[in-house]
Design a protein around this motif. Structure first.
Motif, PDB file in Angstrom:
ATOM      1  N   GLN A 127       0.820  -1.203   0.000  1.00  0.00           N
ATOM      2  CA  GLN A 127       0.000   0.000   0.000  1.00  0.00           C
ATOM      3  C   GLN A 127       0.863   1.266   0.000  1.00  0.00           C
ATOM      4  OE1 GLN A 127      -2.686  -0.321   3.339  1.00  0.00           O
ATOM      5  NE2 GLN A 127      -4.035  -1.711   2.246  1.00  0.00           N
ATOM      6  N   ILE A 128       0.265   2.348  -0.453  1.00  0.00           N
ATOM      7  CA  ILE A 128       0.929   3.650  -0.358  1.00  0.00           C
ATOM      8  C   ILE A 128       0.849   4.101   1.098  1.00  0.00           C
ATOM      9  CG2 ILE A 128       0.931   6.044  -1.129  1.00  0.00           C
ATOM     10  CD1 ILE A 128      -0.519   5.113  -3.651  1.00  0.00           C
ATOM     11  N   LEU A 141       0.941  -1.763  -6.823  1.00  0.00           N
ATOM     12  CA  LEU A 141       0.426  -1.287  -5.548  1.00  0.00           C
ATOM     13  C   LEU A 141      -1.022  -1.719  -5.335  1.00  0.00           C
ATOM     14  CD1 LEU A 141       1.960   2.296  -5.688  1.00  0.00           C
ATOM     15  CD2 LEU A 141       2.802   0.338  -4.388  1.00  0.00           C
ATOM     16  N   THR A 142      -1.403  -1.870  -4.067  1.00  0.00           N
ATOM     17  CA  THR A 142      -2.739  -2.339  -3.719  1.00  0.00           C
ATOM     18  C   THR A 142      -3.360  -1.426  -2.668  1.00  0.00           C
ATOM     19  OG1 THR A 142      -1.837  -3.795  -2.002  1.00  0.00           O
ATOM     20  CG2 THR A 142      -2.116  -4.735  -4.201  1.00  0.00           C
ATOM     21  N   GLY A 143      -4.636  -1.661  -2.404  1.00  0.00           N
ATOM     22  CA  GLY A 143      -5.322  -0.937  -1.339  1.00  0.00           C
ATOM     23  C   GLY A 143      -5.835   0.425  -1.789  1.00  0.00           C
ATOM     24  N   SER A 144      -6.277   1.199  -0.832  1.00  0.00           N
ATOM     25  CA  SER A 144      -6.871   2.500  -1.127  1.00  0.00           C
ATOM     26  C   SER A 144      -5.814   3.606  -1.128  1.00  0.00           C
ATOM     27  CB  SER A 144      -7.963   2.829  -0.110  1.00  0.00           C
ATOM     28  OG  SER A 144      -7.402   2.918   1.191  1.00  0.00           O
ATOM     29  N   ILE A 145      -6.064   4.618  -1.924  1.00  0.00           N
ATOM     30  CA  ILE A 145      -5.178   5.782  -1.976  1.00  0.00           C
ATOM     31  C   ILE A 145      -5.362   6.584  -0.688  1.00  0.00           C
ATOM     32  CG2 ILE A 145      -4.681   7.929  -3.195  1.00  0.00           C
ATOM     33  CD1 ILE A 145      -5.697   6.539  -5.740  1.00  0.00           C
ATOM     34  N   PRO A 146      -4.292   6.915   0.027  1.00  0.00           N
ATOM     35  CA  PRO A 146      -4.422   7.665   1.282  1.00  0.00           C
ATOM     36  C   PRO A 146      -5.211   8.959   1.100  1.00  0.00           C
ATOM     37  CG  PRO A 146      -2.184   6.849   1.047  1.00  0.00           C
ATOM     38  CD  PRO A 146      -2.876   6.570  -0.250  1.00  0.00           C
ATOM     39  N   TYR A 147      -6.013   9.268   2.094  1.00  0.00           N
ATOM     40  CA  TYR A 147      -6.895  10.428   2.015  1.00  0.00           C
ATOM     41  C   TYR A 147      -6.121  11.720   1.761  1.00  0.00           C
ATOM     42  CZ  TYR A 147      -9.950  14.192   3.554  1.00  0.00           C
ATOM     43  OH  TYR A 147     -10.662  15.358   3.620  1.00  0.00           O
ATOM     44  N   LEU A 148      -4.973  11.887   2.423  1.00  0.00           N
ATOM     45  CA  LEU A 148      -4.221  13.128   2.294  1.00  0.00           C
ATOM     46  C   LEU A 148      -3.570  13.288   0.921  1.00  0.00           C
ATOM     47  CD1 LEU A 148      -2.551  13.382   5.813  1.00  0.00           C
ATOM     48  CD2 LEU A 148      -4.482  14.697   4.927  1.00  0.00           C
ATOM     49  N   LEU A 149      -3.512  12.220   0.147  1.00  0.00           N
ATOM     50  CA  LEU A 149      -3.035  12.312  -1.226  1.00  0.00           C
ATOM     51  C   LEU A 149      -4.192  12.419  -2.209  1.00  0.00           C
ATOM     52  CD1 LEU A 149      -0.206   9.613  -1.230  1.00  0.00           C
ATOM     53  CD2 LEU A 149       0.070  12.087  -1.118  1.00  0.00           C
ATOM     54  N   ALA A 150      -5.367  12.003  -1.767  1.00  0.00           N
ATOM     55  CA  ALA A 150      -6.525  11.973  -2.657  1.00  0.00           C
ATOM     56  C   ALA A 150      -7.473  13.138  -2.439  1.00  0.00           C
ATOM     57  CB  ALA A 150      -7.294  10.665  -2.451  1.00  0.00           C
ATOM     58  N   ASN A 151      -7.323  13.849  -1.311  1.00  0.00           N
ATOM     59  CA  ASN A 151      -8.288  14.909  -1.009  1.00  0.00           C
ATOM     60  C   ASN A 151      -8.216  16.036  -2.013  1.00  0.00           C
ATOM     61  OD1 ASN A 151      -5.820  15.960  -0.192  1.00  0.00           O
ATOM     62  ND2 ASN A 151      -6.719  17.153   1.443  1.00  0.00           N
ATOM     63  N   ASN A 187      -2.019   0.457 -11.596  1.00  0.00           N
ATOM     64  CA  ASN A 187      -1.955  -0.425 -10.420  1.00  0.00           C
ATOM     65  C   ASN A 187      -3.325  -1.094 -10.284  1.00  0.00           C
ATOM     66  OD1 ASN A 187       0.758   0.351  -8.940  1.00  0.00           O
ATOM     67  ND2 ASN A 187      -0.183   2.292  -9.560  1.00  0.00           N
ATOM     68  N   LYS A 188      -3.429  -2.326 -10.723  1.00  0.00           N
ATOM     69  CA  LYS A 188      -4.728  -2.980 -10.859  1.00  0.00           C
ATOM     70  C   LYS A 188      -5.496  -3.095  -9.553  1.00  0.00           C
ATOM     71  CE  LYS A 188      -3.437  -5.725 -14.915  1.00  0.00           C
ATOM     72  NZ  LYS A 188      -3.299  -7.086 -15.480  1.00  0.00           N
ATOM     73  N   GLU A 189      -4.791  -3.229  -8.447  1.00  0.00           N
ATOM     74  CA  GLU A 189      -5.455  -3.427  -7.162  1.00  0.00           C
ATOM     75  C   GLU A 189      -5.521  -2.150  -6.329  1.00  0.00           C
ATOM     76  OE1 GLU A 189      -6.918  -6.258  -6.473  1.00  0.00           O
ATOM     77  OE2 GLU A 189      -6.191  -7.176  -8.342  1.00  0.00           O
ATOM     78  N   LEU A 190      -5.193  -1.026  -6.938  1.00  0.00           N
ATOM     79  CA  LEU A 190      -5.245   0.256  -6.233  1.00  0.00           C
ATOM     80  C   LEU A 190      -6.578   0.926  -6.540  1.00  0.00           C
ATOM     81  CD1 LEU A 190      -3.344   2.061  -4.472  1.00  0.00           C
ATOM     82  CD2 LEU A 190      -2.726   3.244  -6.594  1.00  0.00           C
ATOM     83  N   TYR A 191      -7.199   1.509  -5.536  1.00  0.00           N
ATOM     84  CA  TYR A 191      -8.518   2.104  -5.762  1.00  0.00           C
ATOM     85  C   TYR A 191      -8.687   3.345  -4.891  1.00  0.00           C
ATOM     86  CZ  TYR A 191      -9.604  -0.406  -1.436  1.00  0.00           C
ATOM     87  OH  TYR A 191      -9.597  -0.881  -0.153  1.00  0.00           O
ATOM     88  N   GLY A 192      -9.751   4.082  -5.200  1.00  0.00           N
ATOM     89  CA  GLY A 192     -10.065   5.294  -4.456  1.00  0.00           C
ATOM     90  C   GLY A 192      -9.851   6.541  -5.291  1.00  0.00           C
ATOM     91  N   TYR A 193     -10.420   7.624  -4.845  1.00  0.00           N
ATOM     92  CA  TYR A 193     -10.301   8.913  -5.516  1.00  0.00           C
ATOM     93  C   TYR A 193      -8.824   9.332  -5.578  1.00  0.00           C
ATOM     94  CZ  TYR A 193     -11.336  13.802  -6.592  1.00  0.00           C
ATOM     95  OH  TYR A 193     -11.400  15.029  -7.192  1.00  0.00           O
ATOM     96  N   PRO A 194      -8.349   9.823  -6.728  1.00  0.00           N
ATOM     97  CA  PRO A 194      -9.075  10.276  -7.921  1.00  0.00           C
ATOM     98  C   PRO A 194      -9.219   9.240  -9.027  1.00  0.00           C
ATOM     99  CG  PRO A 194      -6.810  10.981  -8.079  1.00  0.00           C
ATOM    100  CD  PRO A 194      -6.933  10.231  -6.778  1.00  0.00           C
TER     101      PRO A 194
END
Length: 277
Positions: free
Chosen positions: A162-163, A183-193, A210-217
């Motif tokens: 994960q990041i 990379l996997t998991g969700s993008i950290p909020y402080l990088l995605a906000n 990154n096929k398993e990476l998700y979340g905004y943006p």
């Protein structure tokens, strides 16, 4: 008047002499570059002038260096730029000794292995570009200790995990690219906000590939599970199958009952026809 002019001229000459003469080599920079050189393979001979004598004095002047790709300031190594040289090997922990380093660019080479946790000792580092290599393992959360980081470019490697959330704490960070890794998991909020309420701090292109990476943006990932239609179809199919099995069981039971009834009736007829003795 003439005396003061002579004094001024003498002062300028002494100043130029001090600037032009080699400064005493810093032992930390020596350890840093010597360790890195030993850990690398240089098939094209790009580092041919990284000789023992030059490594013993990496900064031969106030801002100059005899070493290819090295820039000095005030007798200390502040920049190391060795991109696209087909260098292979691993990143040496000795890099942590270049404590005045402000820019590290080893992009577009053939480097393997992990990103050393010891890079967190580079407290003056502003630019870290390790893109387009074969680096593996996880992104060290300790990079967040390099508070002056403006650029982190790690795209096109083989990084996993994960990041780290801590990376989002780097308030000076203006470029962040981890695209095309594993990379996997969700993008950290402080990088995605959203920044200033208008858009993401970093674009989706910073996280793509990154096929398993998700979340905004990033756009919503396609559901790998069953679709609603598939679930409904399975439900209907299961119901029909249950109905068919129930119908089959009932038919078999009726047939068995009918046979028993028929058999009992035939036995009654035979006993009725037999003579009494």
């Amino acid at each position: 008047m003439r005396t003061s002019s002579h004094h001024l001229l003498l002062f300028l000459l002494l100043h130029l002499l001090l600037l032009s003469r080699p400064l005493m080599a810093d032992p930390d920079d020596q350890r840093c570059l010597s360790g890195l050189f030993k850990s690398l393979s240089d098939p094209n001979g790009s580092l041919r002038n990284w000789s023992a004598s030059n490594l013993n004095s990496p900064c031969n002047g106030f801002m100059t260096s005899s070493l290819y790709g090295v820039t000095c300031n005030n007798g200390r190594v502040v920049r190391l730029s060795l991109p696209n040289l087909s260098l292979s090997g691993q990143l040496s922990n000795s890099l942590s000794n270049c404590t005045n380093l402000q820019s590290l660019d080893l992009s577009s080479n053939q480097l393997t292995g992990p990103i050393p946790n010891s890079l967190s000792s580079l407290v003056n580092l502003a630019v870290l570009n390790l893109s387009a290599n074969h680096l593996s393992g996880e992104i060290p959360p300790s990079l967040s200790l390099c508070a002056y980081l403006n650029v982190i470019d790690l795209h096109s490697n083989e990084l996993t995990g994960q990041i780290p959330d801590q990376i989002g704490l780097l308030v000076r960070l203006s470029v962040f690219d981890v695209s095309f890794n594993g990379l996997t998991g969700s993008i950290p909020y402080l990088l995605a906000n959203k920044s200033n309420g208008f858009g993401p701090r970093f674009n989706a292109s910073s996280f793509a590939g990154n096929k398993e990476l998700y979340g905004y943006p990033l756009p919503p990932i396609k559901n790998k599970g069953l679709s609603v239609l598939a679930i409904v179809g399975i439900g209907i199919g299961s119901g029909l199958l249950s109905l068919f099995l129930s119908f089959t069981v009932v038919c078999l039971w009726l047939r068995a009952t009918e046979r028993e009834t028929t058999k009992a009736g035939e036995e009654g007829k035979i006993s009725h026809l037999m003579p009494d003795y």
